[in-house]
Design an enzyme around this catalytic site. Structure first.
Site, PDB file in Angstrom:
ATOM      1  N   HIS A  22      13.719  19.711  21.167  1.00 41.90           N
ATOM      2  CA  HIS A  22      15.148  20.423  21.417  1.00 41.90           C
ATOM      3  C   HIS A  22      16.038  20.013  20.381  1.00 41.90           C
ATOM      4  O   HIS A  22      16.721  21.125  20.159  1.00 41.90           O
ATOM      5  CB  HIS A  22      15.681  19.428  22.707  1.00 41.90           C
ATOM      6  N   ASP A 129      22.786  21.482  25.404  1.00 40.82           N
ATOM      7  CA  ASP A 129      21.652  21.585  26.003  1.00 40.82           C
ATOM      8  C   ASP A 129      21.882  21.819  27.592  1.00 40.82           C
ATOM      9  O   ASP A 129      22.913  21.094  28.056  1.00 40.82           O
ATOM     10  CB  ASP A 129      20.676  20.430  25.797  1.00 40.82           C
TER      11      ASP A 129
END
Ligand code: NAG
Ligand code: NAG
Ligand code: NAG
Length: 491
Positions: A22, A129
């Site tokens: 990520h 996120d």
């Protein structure tokens, strides 16, 4: 352009989830925006900051002297004290269920520094996120629009949405091989039950997806590490049918200045990786199978053995990255495999980290055996390399569908079980692996067509991020919109 017309540059806060898969795309994305004159700040914790430091430094070096480009800032906040071992600040290094709960607690506690940053700096937008569902409300408290970033393909995101909305697994027969149709998508997507998240078996996981989807739906929009030409029908579905807003700004790694060392813990090429490129130099074009399953995948000794047998049986050259393997070689190596490696002609095994982007872009590489993590999948797409797909977990099964059925740029090994590191799965035989490799790399019509489509996709991917490309334009559209929604401008 609108951004530069304003006295104050746009300021975007990036808030990535604490896992390398990520963090790195987020750092790459920040670099894209910074190059367009946006002030970008990445908020994360010390160990995670170290993962992206070199990528950010390189982007900043490259942007010096580029007109209108700004440097990226990393704001480092302490990792919450929840009793995890020192150095463990994310998904890597968790060793028990109790650790997982502690991590969840830590993620939740990051709310405070995030909130403080918004209060003090008041950025124009947050790219959060999707895993931080609460960032929606926190951003709203400060009047800051939240853009969600899941780091998946649009296709997988649409599949997850259909799954959460319709729960087709619950209605399917108990048989693990029962077909499950995901309704409401522009393509017929049929999975096996065993390839899907079981709501009853993983209730927290399921609830997590529900909360995530709910928060993303209510966000200002979503950014994707993908590009229009890769999944046009999905984009249409997403924006028209689901009425969600999406900006496709990838592949973000294509523009990266950090391809050689990204993710390397020692900030440089390991001797293994260096040797690997020289080894590839001595191999004919398209002759090598590259095998890597990402940082979080775990293979049992039996699976490793069958994979080794398959590579041998394929008759092809191979580079096999065994990332963080915790299995003794004696436990899995088939007889004669060590000798085959020692001769150094057919194959190379790399333990630990490899310069994946450099390897994929090497002319000698003819196919990529991958778990279909989105980051790896896009790296293969960008390099024009066809895939042998072997999904293990999470959105990887959806990405396989995209690659094999929609893009027809790969062949699956027939992986059937959505299983975590600690769970058992059906073993794929070496013969099956060899056959899939042959279908992709072999001389027949099928292989040729697959390779041609992969190569065309690579062209499109590279064009998308160039000036005038679809992803370049999407970045521009998003920035214009953020400028427009700013506090009233005095004319
Ligand atoms: C995020 O999830 C938590 C539970 O973990 C829930 O209490 C909260 O309402 C969710 N927030 C949003 C914005 O969906
Ligand atoms: C490799 O395959 C050949 C047959 O193609 C077989 O004779 C040999 O034993 C195999 N070696 C290993 C290490 O599996
Ligand atoms: C951009 C990114 O996160 N790249 C990583 C993708 O995953 C491979 C391994 O699976 C890493 O080597 C890359 O660094």
């Amino acid at each position: 352009m609108a951004v530069r017309d304003e006295k104050r540059p746009l300021h975007i806060l990036f808030f990535p989830f604490l896992a390398p898969g990520h963090l790195i795309p987020v750092a790459d994305m920040a670099a894209l925006f910074a190059a367009r004159g946006v002030k970008c700040t990445i908020l994360t914790t010390p160990v995670n900051a170290a993962v992206i430091r070199s990528a950010v430094d390189r982007a900043n070096d490259a942007s010096r002297g580029t007109e209108g480009a700004l440097a990226i800032d990393i704001v480092v906040v302490p990792f919450p004290d929840v009793g995890l071992p020192p150095g463990v600040e994310g998904v890597s290094g968790l060793s028990s269920e109790a650790d997982k709960d502690k991590l969840l607690e830590a993620l939740w506690r990051l709310r405070e520094p995030f909130d403080r940053f918004l209060a003090e700096s008041h950025p124009d937008a947050v790219v959060s996120d999707s895993f931080f569902n609460w960032s929606l409300d926190t951003a709203a408290d400060h009047g800051v629009p939240r853009l969600a970033f899941l780091g998946s393909s649009l296709f997988a995101r649409a599949c997850i949405d259909s799954m959460v909305r319709n729960n087709p697994v619950e209605a399917a027969p108990e048989d693990p091989d029962a077909p499950v149709l995901l309704p409401g998508l522009p393509h017929r997507v049929e999975m096996r039950r065993s390839q899907m998240l079981e709501p009853k078996k993983r209730p927290e996981h399921w609830a997590f997806f529900q909360r995530m989807t709910a928060a993303d739906e209510r966000s200002f929009g979503e950014v994707f590490n993908s590009f229009h030409e890769l999944e046009p029908e999905c984009l249409e579905h997403y924006t028209t049918t689901l009425r969600r807003r999406a900006w496709l700004v990838g592949p973000v790694a294509v523009a990266s200045k950090d391809v050689a060392t990204r993710g390397a813990s020692n900030n440089g090429l390991s001797p293994d990786a260096d040797g690997c490129l020289r080894w590839l130099d001595a191999r004919p074009a398209g002759s090598v199978v590259y095998v890597s399953f990402g940082t979080l995948s775990h293979f049992s000794p039996t699976e490793l053995r069958e994979l080794a047998r398959g590579l041998n049986l394929s008759g092809k050259n191979f580079v096999w990255v065994i990332g963080g393997a915790d299995t003794e070689e004696s436990e899995w190596m088939p007889d004669g495999f060590a000798d085959l490696l020692a001769r150094g002609e057919r194959g190379l095994v790399i333990r630990g980290w490899a310069a994946q982007i450099l390897i994929l872009n090497h002319a000698a590489v003819g196919c990529f055996v991958t778990h279909c993590g989105w980051n790896s999948t896009l790296e293969a797409v960008s390099a024009g390399v066809p895939m042998v797909t072997w999904p293990r977990y999470a959105d990887q099964f959806y990405n396989e569908k995209l690659v094999v059925e929609l893009l027809r740029a790969g062949v699956g090994v027939g992986s059937t079980d959505y299983a975590s590191k600690l769970e058992a799965r059906r073993v794929i035989g070496g013969e099956v692996v060899a056959e899939a490799i042959e279908r992709v790399m072999g001389g027949g019509e099928e292989g040729e067509a697959i390779r041609e489509r992969a190569s065309e996709l690579g062209e499109k991917a590279r064009r998308a991020v160039e000036e005038g490309g679809s992803s370049y334009d999407d970045v521009g559209r998003l920035l214009d919109e953020l400028v427009a929604r700013r506090a009233p401008v005095n004319f």
